[in-house]
Design an enzyme around this catalytic site. Structure first.
Site, PDB file in Angstrom:
ATOM      1  N   ARG A 122       0.852  -1.193   0.000  1.00 41.48           N
ATOM      2  CA  ARG A 122       0.000   0.000   0.000  1.00 41.48           C
ATOM      3  C   ARG A 122       0.890   1.246   0.000  1.00 41.48           C
ATOM      4  NH1 ARG A 122      -4.905  -1.886   1.829  1.00 41.48           N
ATOM      5  NH2 ARG A 122      -5.853  -0.139   0.777  1.00 41.48           N
ATOM      6  N   GLN A 127       0.234   2.551  -6.202  1.00 37.19           N
ATOM      7  CA  GLN A 127      -1.173   2.988  -6.188  1.00 37.19           C
ATOM      8  C   GLN A 127      -2.000   2.502  -7.387  1.00 37.19           C
ATOM      9  OE1 GLN A 127      -1.098   7.197  -5.635  1.00 37.19           O
ATOM     10  NE2 GLN A 127      -1.752   7.056  -3.527  1.00 37.19           N
ATOM     11  N   ASP A 130      -3.282  -0.912  -6.861  1.00 33.98           N
ATOM     12  CA  ASP A 130      -3.846  -1.158  -5.533  1.00 33.98           C
ATOM     13  C   ASP A 130      -5.339  -1.481  -5.630  1.00 33.98           C
ATOM     14  OD1 ASP A 130      -4.716  -1.097  -2.936  1.00 33.98           O
ATOM     15  OD2 ASP A 130      -3.571   0.669  -2.366  1.00 33.98           O
ATOM     16  N   SER A 133      -7.625  -0.729  -2.557  1.00 33.39           N
ATOM     17  CA  SER A 133      -8.077   0.662  -2.502  1.00 33.39           C
ATOM     18  C   SER A 133      -9.163   0.937  -3.534  1.00 33.39           C
ATOM     19  CB  SER A 133      -6.909   1.625  -2.745  1.00 33.39           C
ATOM     20  OG  SER A 133      -6.087   1.665  -1.615  1.00 33.39           O
ATOM     21  N   TYR A 228      -1.007  -0.785   8.292  1.00 28.71           N
ATOM     22  CA  TYR A 228      -2.280  -1.339   8.757  1.00 28.71           C
ATOM     23  C   TYR A 228      -2.427  -1.177  10.269  1.00 28.71           C
ATOM     24  CZ  TYR A 228      -2.931  -3.539   4.214  1.00 28.71           C
ATOM     25  OH  TYR A 228      -3.116  -3.756   2.889  1.00 28.71           O
TER      26      TYR A 228
END
Ligand code: NAD
Length: 379
Positions: A122, A127, A130, A133, A228
């Protein structure tokens, strides 16, 4: 280089791992792209649209798997398709590797290079790939719209000659990607929003979206190296429940999105908290598929507890399958672009790259992912 995109076999899965637009992008890598007939039917994309974008329609599902160097899909493979794939082929999908040890070991034995989209780091660099997400974002939006439709009450403040309607109160517990998107959506609808997360860094993000952060002093909570949340101690869990009771008693809508990476979701709303809520209010449990954030919630059912409705779906992204598929297909296209050498057009997996190292679970007959190996060793 052959890329194959099969239909999803799980009847509860309307998403597709490629769209006509992503096919164009995949073809630009120099690969031959084939799809199983009917791939996009739940999202209203016809075979003809895929063909126009450059895809071949495979003679059969089996033929597609047999030829493929890369297979792209949403869900984990069923045993039959593992048997149909070539040794050395890449299979990229959500795999849930922490609870699917047998499957992962079968993929390793079959010599498949299995990529788990849940394990893409992450980070800013990753990105575009991802998928957690991308799917959380559309679901954050969907949960608010779902709640608004079910509430039986309007969300924004309305001043009319017939009376003044007060804005609905929304409480979001867990302000990661889904929670923040839920806050942004509820804000656009005019709700009064409070939010809580165990990671203190989130406070600023919550406030920048116009919501109030519920302050609860839990002591040290921290976060993992991957960003996380860590599991709370029993004492912290108790403090959190106490601290949330006031906000929950005011809420018309509670949206829970609290998750722990590779572990069952924490119970953040207990029965005694539901008891202080107003009858007719609504809880949407986004974590219902991984154990549930709410005591008593059940996947794909509306459970009524003391007049409070608790709702959660086993496949939230499937409820907004068109955009969830678009975003997921883009994530996969970015992954493929990373794996195909632009000059030779051959498959090139660079294990020095932290993204590849992070998300490849099996390779060359072995489970190679350090996080997964560690979890299996500790089990
Ligand atoms: P997630 O789905 O794992 O969890 C959702 C949220 O629940 C998290 O914010 C977590 O802190 C929270 N949570 C966990 N236990 C809780 C509890 N008991 N009570 C209340 N909240 C609790 O998280 P996610 O949305 O997938 O995001 C994971 C991490 O990745 C976050 O740190 C996020 O900022 C980060 N991220 C970074 C990038 C990037 O590009 N750098 C992109 C996406 C996500």
């Amino acid at each position: 280089m052959h890329i194959f995109v099969p239909r999803e076999t799980d009847s509860s899965e309307p998403r597709a791992a490629a769209t006509p637009d992503s096919v164009k992008r995949l073809c630009r890598t120099g690969a031959v792209v084939s799809i199983e007939s009917g791939l996009g039917s739940h999202c209203h994309w016809s075979d003809a649209q895929y063909a126009k974008a450059g895809a071949e329609i495979a003679e059969s599902r089996a033929a597609g798997f047999e030829k493929a160097d890369i297979v792209l899909r949403v869900r984990k493979p069923e045993e039959e398709s593992i048997g149909q794939m070539r040794k050395g082929a890449v299979h990229a999908s959500f795999l849930d590797p922490f609870t699917q040890r047998d499957l992962i070991e079968k993929l390793a034995e079959a010599g498949i290079t299995a990529i788990s989209l849940e394990l893409v780091p992450r980070t800013t660099l990753a990105q575009k790939l991802d998928a957690l997400s991308s799917q959380h974002s559309v679901c954050g939006y969907y949960m608010v719209v779902l709640a608004a439709e079910r509430l039986g009450k309007v969300i924004p403040m309305m001043s009319t000659p017939s009376g003044v309607i007060q804005p609905a109160h929304v409480l979001v517990i867990g302000a990661g990607v889904a929670g923040l998107q839920a806050i942004a959506t509820a804000r656009r609808l005019g709700a009064r929003i409070e939010a809580f997360d165990t990671r203190p860094v989130v406070k600023e993000q919550v406030e920048s979206l116009g919501a109030k952060f519920v302050e609860i002093d839990l002591g040290e909570t921290g976060q993992t190296e991957g960003g996380y949340a860590k599991e709370l101690t029993e004492e912290q869990k108790k403090k959190q429940r106490e601290g949330l009771k006031h906000a929950i008693s005011r809420a018309d809508i509670v949206i829970t999105t609290a998750k722990l990476f590779g572990r069952p979701a924490p119970k953040v709303v207990t029965r005694d908290m539901i008891e202080v809520m107003k009858p007719g209010s609504l809880i949407i449990d986004y974590a219902v598929d991984s154990g549930g954030n709410v005591e008593g919630s059940r996947p794909d059912e509306e459970v009524v507890i003391d007049g409070v409705r608790v709702l959660g779906f086993s496949n939230f992204p499937g409820k907004v399958a068109i955009d969830a598929s678009r975003m997921y297909a883009n994530n996969l296209a970015a992954l493929v672009e990373m794996m195909i050498d632009p000059e030779s057009k051959e498959l090139r997996l660079d294990f020095d790259d932290e993204i590849i190292r992070g998300c490849v679970v099996t390779h060359d007959g072995q489970v190679v992912n350090e996080t997964v190996k560690k979890a299996y060793a500790e089990a």
